[in-house]
Design a protein around this motif. Structure first.
Motif, short mmCIF file in Angstrom:
data_model
loop_
_atom_site.label_atom_id
_atom_site.label_comp_id
_atom_site.label_asym_id
_atom_site.label_seq_id
_atom_site.Cartn_x
_atom_site.Cartn_y
_atom_site.Cartn_z
N PRO A 1 5.81 -7.13 -5.64
CA PRO A 1 5.74 -7.30 -4.18
C PRO A 1 6.96 -6.72 -3.57
N GLY A 2 7.96 -6.02 -4.36
CA GLY A 2 9.26 -5.69 -3.58
C GLY A 2 9.08 -4.50 -2.93
N GLU A 3 10.43 -4.23 -2.44
CA GLU A 3 10.62 -3.06 -1.34
C GLU A 3 10.03 -2.97 -0.17
N ASP A 4 9.61 -4.15 0.11
CA ASP A 4 8.81 -4.45 1.81
C ASP A 4 9.43 -5.73 2.39
N PRO A 5 10.31 -5.38 3.27
CA PRO A 5 11.14 -6.55 3.96
C PRO A 5 10.21 -7.45 4.38
N GLU A 6 9.10 -7.41 5.07
CA GLU A 6 8.45 -8.39 5.50
C GLU A 6 7.50 -9.14 4.42
N VAL A 7 7.21 -8.28 3.51
CA VAL A 7 6.50 -9.22 2.39
C VAL A 7 7.69 -10.24 1.88
N ASP A 8 8.85 -9.65 1.62
CA ASP A 8 10.02 -10.61 1.06
C ASP A 8 9.99 -11.65 1.89
N ARG A 9 10.14 -11.63 3.29
CA ARG A 9 10.26 -12.68 4.07
C ARG A 9 8.96 -13.55 4.03
N LEU A 10 7.78 -13.31 3.87
CA LEU A 10 6.67 -14.27 3.67
C LEU A 10 6.82 -14.75 2.47
N LEU A 11 7.21 -14.14 1.56
CA LEU A 11 7.45 -14.75 0.02
C LEU A 11 8.35 -15.99 0.28
N ARG A 12 9.57 -15.82 0.95
CA ARG A 12 10.52 -16.84 1.10
C ARG A 12 10.18 -17.86 2.08
N GLY A 13 9.00 -17.70 2.72
CA GLY A 13 8.73 -18.46 3.90
C GLY A 13 10.03 -18.67 5.03
N ALA A 14 10.47 -17.46 5.19
CA ALA A 14 11.72 -17.57 6.32
C ALA A 14 11.09 -17.09 7.75
N ALA A 15 12.04 -17.49 8.53
CA ALA A 15 11.70 -16.96 9.90
C ALA A 15 12.14 -15.64 10.15
N VAL A 16 13.00 -15.24 9.61
CA VAL A 16 13.38 -13.82 10.03
C VAL A 16 13.61 -12.89 8.49
N PRO A 17 13.55 -11.54 8.63
CA PRO A 17 13.88 -10.88 7.19
C PRO A 17 15.23 -10.78 6.94
N ALA A 18 15.39 -10.74 5.79
CA ALA A 18 16.91 -10.81 5.13
C ALA A 18 17.44 -9.41 5.61
N ARG A 19 18.67 -9.49 5.54
CA ARG A 19 19.53 -8.40 5.93
C ARG A 19 19.50 -7.20 4.77
N HIS A 20 19.75 -6.10 5.11
CA HIS A 20 19.44 -5.27 3.90
C HIS A 20 20.41 -5.49 2.57
N GLY A 21 19.66 -5.65 1.45
CA GLY A 21 20.51 -6.05 0.42
C GLY A 21 20.89 -7.40 0.19
N PRO B 1 -3.33 -5.75 0.02
CA PRO B 1 -1.97 -5.86 0.52
C PRO B 1 -1.13 -7.11 0.22
N TRP B 2 -0.14 -7.07 -0.45
CA TRP B 2 0.61 -8.54 -0.48
C TRP B 2 0.69 -9.25 0.86
N ARG B 3 0.94 -8.54 1.92
CA ARG B 3 0.95 -9.12 3.27
C ARG B 3 -0.18 -10.04 3.61
N ASP B 4 -1.39 -9.23 3.17
CA ASP B 4 -2.65 -10.06 3.59
C ASP B 4 -2.69 -11.53 2.67
N PRO C 1 0.77 -1.25 0.08
CA PRO C 1 0.14 0.18 0.02
C PRO C 1 0.71 1.30 0.04
N ALA C 2 1.82 1.60 0.61
CA ALA C 2 2.61 2.54 0.63
C ALA C 2 3.66 2.80 -0.39
N ASN C 3 3.79 1.98 -1.41
CA ASN C 3 4.69 1.88 -2.34
C ASN C 3 4.18 2.68 -3.56
N ARG C 4 5.17 3.39 -4.31
CA ARG C 4 4.88 4.47 -5.19
C ARG C 4 3.97 3.70 -6.49
N ARG C 5 4.31 2.57 -6.67
CA ARG C 5 3.82 1.94 -7.79
C ARG C 5 2.26 2.10 -7.68
#
Length: 366
Positions: A55-75, A33-36, A9-13
């Protein structure tokens, strides 16, 4: 016409597309929202017209996409294949309610896999760089290059975007050089906004071997044409089958992405240098690319003219390649152009002309 946008929702796209819809007199698009989506929200219902955005530019969405326990480190370059699987699964969920998607899951799945997209375009007769057979690490990469007689290639993560993890590799009798956005650390690879050059072969091999489990696509490095002291390529946004917006990307190095500090070049100068016939042929190629994805309202084509300007090739096709801020055609930006194609019926007419209903994606070159 009521639209729904699946996005962050907050993304410029999302903001730019919403602005375009309102300017056309349409109701404000609903935003899912992608999170939902990734946490079990109900899909849009039958009858909805849905744009699925990046779905880019959102660390939590990235974590959910990857099915990971923690967000990726920046970059951090991690879980690219898992993120691709999460994207395709998420898009399939969006489609389960029977809504009409402006970019259907099966086509986005091809667009976001460089190996599948390249194979599809090649089968369709679209000019693309030659590609090597699959490689699973640096040793097989070097063996494949030697067998093909190639000294320069682009090594690309199969599911990467924005040049993340791309390596421009040149191999000579006594020297190896890799130009890439990758920064290495003892415990990971990171995408940087600054290009780095590696000439230690052991270090280059280690980078390739660390990327390989995510899947690699390797293409022959074709010499791009230049304007002045820079090499150039063109991002062309094709909307409803029509090339509408273009940006020249000019660089002194092999990677031309604008976010890496490269410059927007002069489109009029490029067209004048290429000449009307070469430019027209290139735009016809972009139309052929779009016809390979008849369910998608838009695609972003990365087009390169080769030295001499007589030939061109498609480097990549982007599912979410329409973010060209400030670029107007007939007074419309890329988002307004897409809304215009919807409200005027041009998209439906184009889909009918390419046989979109019931059409198999693999048949695009027939």
């Amino acid at each position: 016409m009521e639209l729904t946008v699946v996005g962050n929702p907050a993304n410029r796209r999302v903001e730019l597309f919403t602005r375009a819809a309102l300017a056309a007199g349409l109701p404000r698009p609903a935003v899912l929202p992608w999170r939902d989506v990734l946490t079990g929200a109900a899909p849009p219902p039958a009858g909805a017209l849905v744009r699925v955005d990046s779905p880019g530019e959102d660390p939590e969405v990235d974590r959910l996409l990857r099915g990971a326990a923690v967000p990726a480190r920046h970059g951090e370059l991690v879980g690219l294949a898992d993120a691709y699987a999460g994207l395709t699964d998420g898009m399939a969920r969006v489609a389960t309610g029977g809504a009409r998607l402006l970019n259907p899951p099966q086509e986005v799945a091809v667009l976001c896999d460089k190996r599948r997209c390249h194979a599809l375009l090649a089968t369709a007769g679209v000019p693309v760089p030659e590609a090597l057979p699959p490689v699973d690490g640096y040793a097989s990469l070097r063996a494949r290059m030697a067998a093909a007689g190639w000294g320069r290639v682009f090594v690309k993560p199969a599911h990467g975007s924005s040049a993340a993890g791309v390596i421009a590799l040149a191999v000579g009798p006594r020297r190896v050089q890799a130009v890439t956005t990758i920064e290495t650390t003892p415990d990971g690879l990171f995408n940087s906004l600054r290009l780095r050059r590696y000439d230690d072969e052991a270090q280059v091999a280690a980078i390739v071997d660390r990327l390989a489990p995510e899947g690699l696509h390797v293409e022959r490095w074709l010499p791009k044409a230049g304007l002045g002291d820079r090499v150039v390529d063109v991002r062309v946004v094709v909307v409803a089958g029509r090339p509408s917006h273009a940006v020249v990307r000019a660089s002194r190095g092999p990677l031309t992405n604008l976010h890496l500090g490269n410059a927007r070049g002069d489109l009029a100068a490029l067209r004048a240098t290429a000449g009307p016939a070469a430019w027209s042929a290139a735009m016809q190629t972009c139309e052929r690319v779009a016809a390979c994805f008849p369910g998608c309202l838009h695609v972003g084509v990365d087009l390169m003219f080769l030295i001499g300007w007589r030939r061109h090739a498609v480097a990549e096709v982007n599912a979410f390649g329409d973010l060209l801020p400030g670029v107007l055609a007939d007074g419309r930006d890329t988002y307004a152009e897409q809304v215009h194609a919807l409200v005027t019926g041009r998209w439906d007419r184009w889909r009918a002309s390419v046989g979109a209903p019931g059409r198999e994606v693999v048949a695009c070159g027939a």
